[in-house]
Design an enzyme around this catalytic site. Structure first.
Site, PDB file in Angstrom:
ATOM      1  N   THR A 191       0.760  -1.245  -0.027  1.00 48.03           N
ATOM      2  CA  THR A 191       0.170  -0.074   0.088  1.00 48.03           C
ATOM      3  C   THR A 191       0.917   1.464  -0.076  1.00 48.03           C
ATOM      4  O   THR A 191       0.382   2.406  -0.161  1.00 48.03           O
ATOM      5  CB  THR A 191      -0.776   0.116   1.329  1.00 48.03           C
ATOM      6  OG1 THR A 191      -0.166  -0.064   2.439  1.00 48.03           O
ATOM      7  CG2 THR A 191      -1.738  -0.997   1.456  1.00 48.03           C
ATOM      8  N   CYS A 248       2.033   3.105   9.539  1.00 46.08           N
ATOM      9  CA  CYS A 248       1.326   3.280  10.510  1.00 46.08           C
ATOM     10  C   CYS A 248       1.850   3.069  11.994  1.00 46.08           C
ATOM     11  O   CYS A 248       2.930   2.608  12.102  1.00 46.08           O
ATOM     12  CB  CYS A 248       0.271   2.363  10.391  1.00 46.08           C
ATOM     13  SG  CYS A 248      -0.775   1.990   8.765  1.00 46.08           S
ATOM     14  N   CYS A 285      -2.620   0.637  14.883  1.00 44.75           N
ATOM     15  CA  CYS A 285      -3.634   1.172  14.040  1.00 44.75           C
ATOM     16  C   CYS A 285      -4.680   0.107  13.660  1.00 44.75           C
ATOM     17  O   CYS A 285      -4.371  -0.873  13.712  1.00 44.75           O
ATOM     18  CB  CYS A 285      -2.922   1.288  12.631  1.00 44.75           C
ATOM     19  SG  CYS A 285      -4.061   1.790  10.965  1.00 44.75           S
ATOM     20  N   ARG A 303       4.147   6.734   3.018  1.00 46.51           N
ATOM     21  CA  ARG A 303       3.549   8.038   3.550  1.00 46.51           C
ATOM     22  C   ARG A 303       2.657   7.648   4.795  1.00 46.51           C
ATOM     23  O   ARG A 303       2.252   6.478   4.906  1.00 46.51           O
ATOM     24  CB  ARG A 303       2.758   8.520   2.172  1.00 46.51           C
ATOM     25  CG  ARG A 303       1.481   7.598   1.747  1.00 46.51           C
ATOM     26  CD  ARG A 303       0.965   8.411   0.510  1.00 46.51           C
ATOM     27  NE  ARG A 303      -0.260   7.417   0.213  1.00 46.51           N
ATOM     28  CZ  ARG A 303       0.005   6.648  -0.575  1.00 46.51           C
ATOM     29  NH1 ARG A 303       0.886   6.396  -1.135  1.00 46.51           N
ATOM     30  NH2 ARG A 303      -1.154   5.949  -1.071  1.00 46.51           N
ATOM     31  N   CYS A 329      -0.221   6.979   7.408  1.00 48.82           N
ATOM     32  CA  CYS A 329      -1.746   6.639   7.467  1.00 48.82           C
ATOM     33  C   CYS A 329      -2.686   7.834   7.679  1.00 48.82           C
ATOM     34  O   CYS A 329      -2.434   8.425   8.619  1.00 48.82           O
ATOM     35  CB  CYS A 329      -1.747   5.458   8.196  1.00 48.82           C
ATOM     36  SG  CYS A 329      -3.563   4.813   8.441  1.00 48.82           S
ATOM     37  N   CYS A 339      -4.857   6.359  11.615  1.00 52.70           N
ATOM     38  CA  CYS A 339      -4.176   6.310  12.723  1.00 52.70           C
ATOM     39  C   CYS A 339      -3.128   7.601  12.792  1.00 52.70           C
ATOM     40  O   CYS A 339      -2.606   7.819  14.231  1.00 52.70           O
ATOM     41  CB  CYS A 339      -3.269   4.917  12.838  1.00 52.70           C
ATOM     42  SG  CYS A 339      -1.801   4.724  11.997  1.00 52.70           S
TER      43      CYS A 339
END
Length: 534
Positions: A29, A33, A37, A62, A64, A67
């Site tokens: 993805t 996190c 999370c 990058r 999340c 969270c």
């Protein structure tokens, strides 16, 4: 130390105790996190672990949006560690790279830029520029979401060199433009007075926040600090004027708030701290928005918000003496300070006198030598009127003008001179051992004073004040040897959390005194300052 399998088990159980200790990223993805999370747990083969948010960002992940890992409590190890990496991390969090560049940071810790980059990359997974970039992005996010400052002003206040760099960084780190973040922030923003920045400071539960604010309030210096009762807070953050207020209209009880002035790198500020729902509600007024990251770091240090109560409980909770105290106060913290130089001066003022007397002496010092708040802060100051006198100002004072014994006045002026010329380093990147040795070499500074400065001013979690009168009385009340030597030997078993042991002992003594009635003689010693003649 944890291995990756242990980290994955923490992620699988969504264990919030590890938030900020490490970060988890999902290869499929491109998102990183916090361990807790609530999203679906990723497959083990797709999971990567990083020791810092900056390391995850450097690897191309990058944050999340669910969270918000950039808002987790900081790692407690940076306050524990006294090595160059710990010192450098504390300096970076205070904005040292933005003020003096990597060369200034390297000089402050006594290493070359190349050595420092290598050490940070090995330990934290990112170099000083990447770590500073992460701090800069978080500062910008707060300003974007909680103020109406023009985006250009936000960019330069957060430390970016250009608006283009600001936009590119925000998109890379948060996958949203600053404009999109502001629109989202407006839907969830606190209603704050004009000019105020209101934010939530996270921590690892549990926390004895009310007791800690009362601890600070009992020592509040008139004009610089106040501990006031205000109307009950709602989601908007309340009135924030610092004045005593009646009960809220719906009958909810009022709340105690700690407020104080802040000496910051680019100008003074004001802060108001109170208890929120699972966070500390922090309202700041700054003369310079670029001081935001420094102000937040100092507030976190003041309240010891990066502490890990689980780790403290594992060591102190197993001790026969401290175990019951830990169970009674599982969220005990070791309060720090926003200005180590101020704390050092107040420690000398407090030698062999009560807390109340030390407050009175400090208040007189403020009225005589303190700098009045600028007009932009006066209207919102309430009972706050001055900054605490700087070391440079006190270094020029006459010991006879300090309303304290002349010998102690000389000690105070000597300390101020040493801080002013840099002989004593009290900054976030100082070597604590070296600072304590230098303090002990000054006239009128004994082990209690140097230890108290190290514990609260420098945020060291492992200082035991074996000569403190309150500690001695608490040990004697429980049948323990209370001579300084015996107490110090017994306290070795409480390392690396001996600072917390001081506070637990003080609290137990206060509880016993409250049951019987009477004053509690803490934060002072009966026979530590023979060298000063006081």
């Amino acid at each position: 130390m944890m291995d990756d399998d242990q980290r994955y088990r923490a992620v699988h159980s969504r264990d919030a105790r590890f938030d900020g200790v490490f970060y988890t990223a999902v290869r499929t993805t491109g998102i990183y996190c916090r361990p807790s999370c609530p999203a679906v747990t990723p497959k083990r083969e797709n999971t990567r672990f990083y020791p810092s948010a900056a390391a995850a960002q450097e690897a191309g992940f990058r944050a999340c949006k669910r969270c918000r890992p950039d808002l987790t409590p900081g790692s407690p190890q940076w306050n524990m560690r006294a090595d160059v990496v710990g010192r450098a991390m504390r300096l970076i969090q205070d904005g040292a790279v933005d003020r003096g560049g990597v060369s200034g940071l390297a000089s402050a810790v006594g290493y070359s830029e190349r050595q420092l980059n290598r050490l940070l990359a090995a330990e934290v997974g990112a170099g000083p520029l990447a770590l500073a970039r992460t701090e800069r992005a978080q500062t910008a996010r707060i300003l974007v979401e909680t103020t109406d400052m023009p985006m250009t002003d936000v960019a330069f206040a957060a430390g970016f060199a250009s608006v283009r760099q600001f936009n590119e960084t925000m998109r890379a780190v948060f996958d949203r433009s600053p404009t999109q973040m502001r629109e989202a922030g407006r839907r969830a923003r606190f209603v704050a007075p004009t000019g105020a920045i209101t934010l939530r400071l996270p921590y690892r539960a549990p926390i004895e926040l009310g007791s800690m604010l009362a601890f600070l309030g009992a020592r509040a210096v008139p004009g610089v600090e106040e501990f006031v009762e205000v109307g009950a807070r709602d989601g908007s953050g309340g009135t924030g004027d610092g004045a005593a207020a009646p009960r809220a209209r719906d009958g909810r009880p009022s709340q105690w708030v700690y407020r104080r002035t802040l000496p910051l790198p680019h100008g003074p500020g004001l802060v108001e701290l109170s208890e929120g729902e699972g966070h500390v509600l922090c309202r700041l007024r700054l003369t310079e928005p670029r001081d935001l990251s420094s102000a937040v770091r100092r507030c976190r240090q003041l309240l010891d918000l990066d502490a890990d109560p689980r780790a403290v409980r594992e060591v102190l909770g197993a001790d026969p003496l401290l175990g019951p105290m830990v169970r009674a106060r599982p969220g005990m913290r070791s309060p720090g300070h926003v200005d180590p130089a101020e704390l050092a001066v107040r420690a000398v003022l407090g030698q062999q006198v009560s807390v109340r007397a030390a407050r009175t002496l400090a208040g007189r010092l403020v009225q005589r030598f303190g700098r009045p708040l600028p007009p932009c802060l006066e209207a919102s100051g309430g009972g706050l009127t001055h900054l605490f006198p700087s070391a440079e100002t006190l270094a020029e004072a006459d010991p006879a003008d300090l309303s304290i014994p002349v010998a102690r006045g000389r000690a105070l002026i000597g300390l101020a001179e040493a801080v002013a010329v840099g002989k004593v380093d009290l900054g976030p990147g100082c070597d604590r051992e070296e600072t304590e040795r230098t303090l002990l070499g000054l006239r009128g500074i004994g082990p209690w004073t140097a230890g108290y400065i190290r514990m609260r001013g420098l945020g060291d979690p492992d200082v035991f004040l074996h000569g403190d009168l309150g500690v001695r009385l608490a040990l004697e009340a429980r049948g323990r040897p209370a001579t300084p030597g015996a107490a110090a030997r017994d306290a070795l078993a409480w390392s690396p959390w001996r600072s917390y042991a001081n506070h637990l002992l003080w609290a137990s003594l206060a509880d016993a005194q409250e049951e019987r009635g009477g004053a509690v003689p803490t934060d002072r010693t009966a026979a530590d300052h023979a060298r000063s003649g006081t």
